[in-house]
Each structure stands twice: as structure tokens, then as C-alpha cells.
Design a protein around this motif. Structure first.
Motif, PDB file in Angstrom:
ATOM      1  N   SER A   1      40.590 -16.874  -1.054  1.00  0.00           N
ATOM      2  CA  SER A   1      41.650 -16.145  -1.742  1.00  0.00           C
ATOM      3  C   SER A   1      43.029 -16.654  -1.322  1.00  0.00           C
ATOM      4  CB  SER A   1      41.530 -14.650  -1.458  1.00  0.00           C
ATOM      5  OG  SER A   1      42.590 -13.954  -2.062  1.00  0.00           O
ATOM      6  N   GLU A   2      43.231 -16.845  -0.026  1.00  0.00           N
ATOM      7  CA  GLU A   2      44.513 -17.372   0.467  1.00  0.00           C
ATOM      8  C   GLU A   2      44.800 -18.756  -0.114  1.00  0.00           C
ATOM      9  OE1 GLU A   2      44.871 -17.452   4.738  1.00  0.00           O
ATOM     10  OE2 GLU A   2      43.969 -15.447   4.894  1.00  0.00           O
TER      11      GLU A   2
ATOM     12  N   LEU B   1      43.493 -20.273  -2.816  1.00  0.00           N
ATOM     13  CA  LEU B   1      43.681 -20.273  -4.267  1.00  0.00           C
ATOM     14  C   LEU B   1      45.004 -19.643  -4.674  1.00  0.00           C
ATOM     15  CD1 LEU B   1      40.086 -19.358  -5.505  1.00  0.00           C
ATOM     16  CD2 LEU B   1      41.197 -21.581  -5.555  1.00  0.00           C
ATOM     17  N   THR B   2      45.401 -18.600  -3.987  1.00  0.00           N
ATOM     18  CA  THR B   2      46.663 -17.927  -4.302  1.00  0.00           C
ATOM     19  C   THR B   2      47.856 -18.820  -3.992  1.00  0.00           C
ATOM     20  OG1 THR B   2      45.621 -15.793  -3.888  1.00  0.00           O
ATOM     21  CG2 THR B   2      48.012 -15.837  -3.876  1.00  0.00           C
ATOM     22  N   ALA B   3      47.762 -19.600  -2.930  1.00  0.00           N
ATOM     23  CA  ALA B   3      48.879 -20.444  -2.503  1.00  0.00           C
ATOM     24  C   ALA B   3      48.874 -21.830  -3.158  1.00  0.00           C
ATOM     25  CB  ALA B   3      48.841 -20.609  -0.981  1.00  0.00           C
TER      26      ALA B   3
ATOM     27  N   GLU C   1      49.297 -24.971  -5.409  1.00  0.00           N
ATOM     28  CA  GLU C   1      50.274 -25.424  -6.400  1.00  0.00           C
ATOM     29  C   GLU C   1      49.602 -26.436  -7.314  1.00  0.00           C
ATOM     30  OE1 GLU C   1      53.526 -27.030  -4.203  1.00  0.00           O
ATOM     31  OE2 GLU C   1      53.967 -25.140  -3.199  1.00  0.00           O
TER      32      GLU C   1
ATOM     33  N   THR D   1      36.322 -14.164  -5.774  1.00  0.00           N
ATOM     34  CA  THR D   1      36.516 -15.614  -5.864  1.00  0.00           C
ATOM     35  C   THR D   1      36.272 -16.076  -7.289  1.00  0.00           C
ATOM     36  OG1 THR D   1      35.908 -15.962  -3.546  1.00  0.00           O
ATOM     37  CG2 THR D   1      35.680 -17.848  -5.040  1.00  0.00           C
TER      38      THR D   1
ATOM     39  N   LEU E   1      39.261 -15.383  -9.382  1.00  0.00           N
ATOM     40  CA  LEU E   1      40.373 -16.290  -9.087  1.00  0.00           C
ATOM     41  C   LEU E   1      40.181 -17.666  -9.728  1.00  0.00           C
ATOM     42  CD1 LEU E   1      41.020 -15.482  -5.323  1.00  0.00           C
ATOM     43  CD2 LEU E   1      42.582 -15.055  -7.234  1.00  0.00           C
TER      44      LEU E   1
ATOM     45  N   SER F   1      41.844 -19.213 -13.276  1.00  0.00           N
ATOM     46  CA  SER F   1      43.129 -19.881 -13.501  1.00  0.00           C
ATOM     47  C   SER F   1      43.103 -21.353 -13.108  1.00  0.00           C
ATOM     48  CB  SER F   1      44.222 -19.166 -12.706  1.00  0.00           C
ATOM     49  OG  SER F   1      43.954 -19.260 -11.320  1.00  0.00           O
TER      50      SER F   1
END
Length: 174
Positions: A60-61, A63-65, A67, A84, A87, A90
Motif C-alpha cells: 500500500s505504501e 503503490l500510494t507513493a 510516481e 492490494t 490499488l 490504477s
């Protein structure tokens, strides 16, 4: 985003593609090891359910961060977590598909995969059968890695990425 069962080449091919383009590469298994120690030790301490919770948090960390231009290799079981899977919606998800004959030489003597501690070939085949539907459902594209060198798989991925980028650009035009 590279998904697939263990030993299908996600980390190796991911590093190669990232290197070709000067992109960032993240291996979520390596991130887990960096933060929590060796995966076999984690399994021994907290079992598979505990490992999966740690894994879901790291994924999660990452994928969220992430770029644009980041190549991420997920551990083979990361897709078991519903969060997961959400997520991944995207990302451009590539399933590296292999068979037991292709991965078996990579598994022999590998002590870093606790799920394969007992009868690696049989366990891998069982996991492949259980997880294949998830990999196929999540994938935007599938790359067959059977009897292919790492370079050939990277070349196949390169073509798929180019096609994806061209299609995405065309879809975004007025």
C-alpha cells in the motif's frame, strides 16, 4: 506493476526495464526485508497471516507513493489481499506467466521462499493453480516467460509498454 507467482522473473525483468528507461524500480519483497528482516524469519515468527498483513502495508505504501515511470514487482502472494487488488486498478498490470518446468531450476536450493520449504515443485504447482484466476483477472496484459531469456521477456514487456502508452495517449486526446 509486475505480478505472478514466485520465480517467474518479476524482479529481474522489472530491474531490467527500469534500467533501460532510467525509471525507479521497487521490489516489494526487498522492501519488506529492508524494514522487517528476512522473509523466512518473518514467517517463523508471525506465520503466513502475519506476513501477509506486513506485506499489504508495504505494498500500500509503495503503490500510494509511486510516481509515473516506477516499475514495481509484487511478491507472488500480494494479490491475495483485497486492498492490494483495489490499488492495482490504477496501474498497468503485467502478469508474468510461467510453468513449473521453467521455474523449477530457479527454485532448487532457494531457502528464501518459506512457502516452498516442503516439496517446492508440488507446492508451486498448487499455488499456481490457486492464484492463476487472480493474476489473470488483474492483468492488463500477460507475458509468457516459458523458455524465454530474461532479455527476451524484457523485450516483450517493452513492446507491451509502448503499445499501452500509445493507446493511453490516443485515449486522452480530444
Amino acid at each position: 506493476m509486475l505480478i505472478g507467482l514466485m520465480a517467474t522473473g518479476k524482479s529481474t525483468v522489472g530491474r531490467r526495464i527500469a534500467s533501460r528507461h532510467g525509471w525507479r524500480f521497487v521490489d516489494t519483497d526487498a522492501a519488506i526485508v529492508d524494514r522487517h528482516g528476512p522473509i523466512p524469519a518473518i514467517f517463523a515468527e508471525v506465520g503466513e497471516p502475519g506476513f501477509r498483513r506486513l506485506e499489504a502495508g508495504i505494498v500500500s505504501e509503495v503503490l500510494t507513493a509511486a510516481e509515473p515511470g516506477t516499475v514495481i514487482s509484487l511478491g507472488g502472494g500480494a494479490v491475495l489481499n483485497e486492498g492490494t487488488r483495489r490499488l492495482l486498478g490504477s496501474a498497468f498490470v503485467v502478469f508474468l506467466d510461467a510453468d513449473l518446468l521453467t521455474v523449477l531450476p530457479r527454485l532448487s536450493g532457494d531457502t528464501g521462499r518459506p512457502l516452498l520449504a516442503q516439496d517446492p515443485g508440488e507446492t508451486w504447482a498448487r499455488l499456481e493453480q490457486e492464484r492463476r484466476p487472480l493474476y489473470e483477472a488483474l492483468a492488463d496484459t500477460v507475458i509468457d516467460t516459458r523458455n524465454a531469456s530474461e532479455e527476451a521477456v524484457a523485450d516483450r514487456l517493452e513492446i507491451r509498454l509502448r503499445n499501452h502508452i500509445l493507446t493511453e495517449d490516443k485515449d486522452q486526446r480530444p
